[in-house]
Design a protein around this motif. Sequence first.
Motif, PDB file in Angstrom:
ATOM      1  N   HIS A  71       0.834  -1.213   0.000  1.00 25.94           N
ATOM      2  CA  HIS A  71       0.000   0.000   0.000  1.00 25.94           C
ATOM      3  C   HIS A  71       0.868   1.264   0.000  1.00 25.94           C
ATOM      4  N   SER A  72       1.925   1.263   0.808  1.00 21.77           N
ATOM      5  CA  SER A  72       2.834   2.425   0.843  1.00 21.77           C
ATOM      6  C   SER A  72       3.498   2.615  -0.508  1.00 21.77           C
ATOM      7  N   PHE A  73       3.934   1.509  -1.116  1.00 17.79           N
ATOM      8  CA  PHE A  73       4.579   1.586  -2.420  1.00 17.79           C
ATOM      9  C   PHE A  73       3.598   2.053  -3.480  1.00 17.79           C
ATOM     10  N   THR A 120       7.504   1.066 -10.748  1.00 18.72           N
ATOM     11  CA  THR A 120       6.593   1.516  -9.698  1.00 18.72           C
ATOM     12  C   THR A 120       5.156   1.154 -10.056  1.00 18.72           C
ATOM     13  N   THR A 121       4.812   1.379 -11.293  1.00 16.19           N
ATOM     14  CA  THR A 121       3.462   1.080 -11.761  1.00 16.19           C
ATOM     15  C   THR A 121       3.141  -0.407 -11.632  1.00 16.19           C
ATOM     16  N   LEU A 122       4.097  -1.266 -11.998  1.00 17.92           N
ATOM     17  CA  LEU A 122       3.865  -2.710 -11.926  1.00 17.92           C
ATOM     18  C   LEU A 122       3.532  -3.163 -10.507  1.00 17.92           C
ATOM     19  N   LEU A 123       4.296  -2.689  -9.530  1.00 17.03           N
ATOM     20  CA  LEU A 123       4.010  -3.088  -8.153  1.00 17.03           C
ATOM     21  C   LEU A 123       2.708  -2.474  -7.660  1.00 17.03           C
ATOM     22  N   SER A 124       2.420  -1.270  -8.098  1.00 15.15           N
ATOM     23  CA  SER A 124       1.159  -0.636  -7.718  1.00 15.15           C
ATOM     24  C   SER A 124      -0.021  -1.405  -8.308  1.00 15.15           C
ATOM     25  N   LEU A 125       0.106  -1.831  -9.560  1.00 20.15           N
ATOM     26  CA  LEU A 125      -0.955  -2.593 -10.220  1.00 20.15           C
ATOM     27  C   LEU A 125      -1.146  -3.959  -9.567  1.00 20.15           C
ATOM     28  N   ALA A 179      -3.576   7.742 -11.675  1.00 19.52           N
ATOM     29  CA  ALA A 179      -2.808   8.070 -10.472  1.00 19.52           C
ATOM     30  C   ALA A 179      -3.736   8.436  -9.317  1.00 19.52           C
ATOM     31  N   VAL A 180      -4.774   9.218  -9.603  1.00 18.95           N
ATOM     32  CA  VAL A 180      -5.735   9.608  -8.569  1.00 18.95           C
ATOM     33  C   VAL A 180      -6.475   8.384  -8.049  1.00 18.95           C
ATOM     34  N   LYS A 181      -6.892   7.498  -8.950  1.00 17.03           N
ATOM     35  CA  LYS A 181      -7.605   6.274  -8.552  1.00 17.03           C
ATOM     36  C   LYS A 181      -6.710   5.369  -7.708  1.00 17.03           C
ATOM     37  N   LEU A 182      -5.464   5.217  -8.111  1.00 13.92           N
ATOM     38  CA  LEU A 182      -4.507   4.388  -7.389  1.00 13.92           C
ATOM     39  C   LEU A 182      -4.256   4.932  -5.984  1.00 13.92           C
ATOM     40  N   PHE A 183      -4.140   6.242  -5.880  1.00 13.79           N
ATOM     41  CA  PHE A 183      -3.944   6.878  -4.578  1.00 13.79           C
ATOM     42  C   PHE A 183      -5.159   6.627  -3.680  1.00 13.79           C
TER      43      PHE A 183
END
Length: 192
Positions: A71-73, A120-125, A179-183
């Motif tokens: 979640h932090s990442f 960064t995107t891959l881990l966030s996804l 980015a807004v949705k991910l946050f």
Amino acid sequence: MLEIDFKEIITVSMVLFAVIDIVGSIPIIVNLRAKVGHIESEKASIVAGAIMIVFLFVGEGLLNLIGIDVHSFAVAGSFVLFFLALEMILGIRIYRDEEPGSASIVPLAFPLIAGAGTMTTLLSLRSQFHTINIITAIVLNIILVYIVLKSSKKIENLLGENGLGVVRKTFGVILLAIAVKLFAANVKGLFV
């Protein structure tokens, strides 16, 4: 166990396409070709795909090793995506790499295709989507990257400078919304 979802594949593919921004990188690719002659499209595509898939699996373990939760990442990744989107929309450069010396694997596969924003995107996804769908999206994007690298000169002539600018800004707005949705989806996880 394998939950293939075409909606997820399309969503992740669009996110990766926006982050990799291979169409927006055509001026850089053309500049590299002018300096060094030949671009190794096959090698660059395969190495970039391998880097992304390996990082998809090893990245979370690496984070756990240094004591950072997903979640932090993901929240940190949303900020990176936010700034990448601003670069694309406003036509500014917040982060600037040194000019690469040759069109080999190093400047193309990393950091141009599989750079920090992509990692960064891959881990966030991974915190939101099934791994099989992310891998499928990576493969689809690598195929597209290969096609663009092979025909970058034709695409540049077809779209022109204004067309490339419109594509870049359009994907910048999409990336900003992502980015807004991910946050929003991950910020709650920080306080649990």
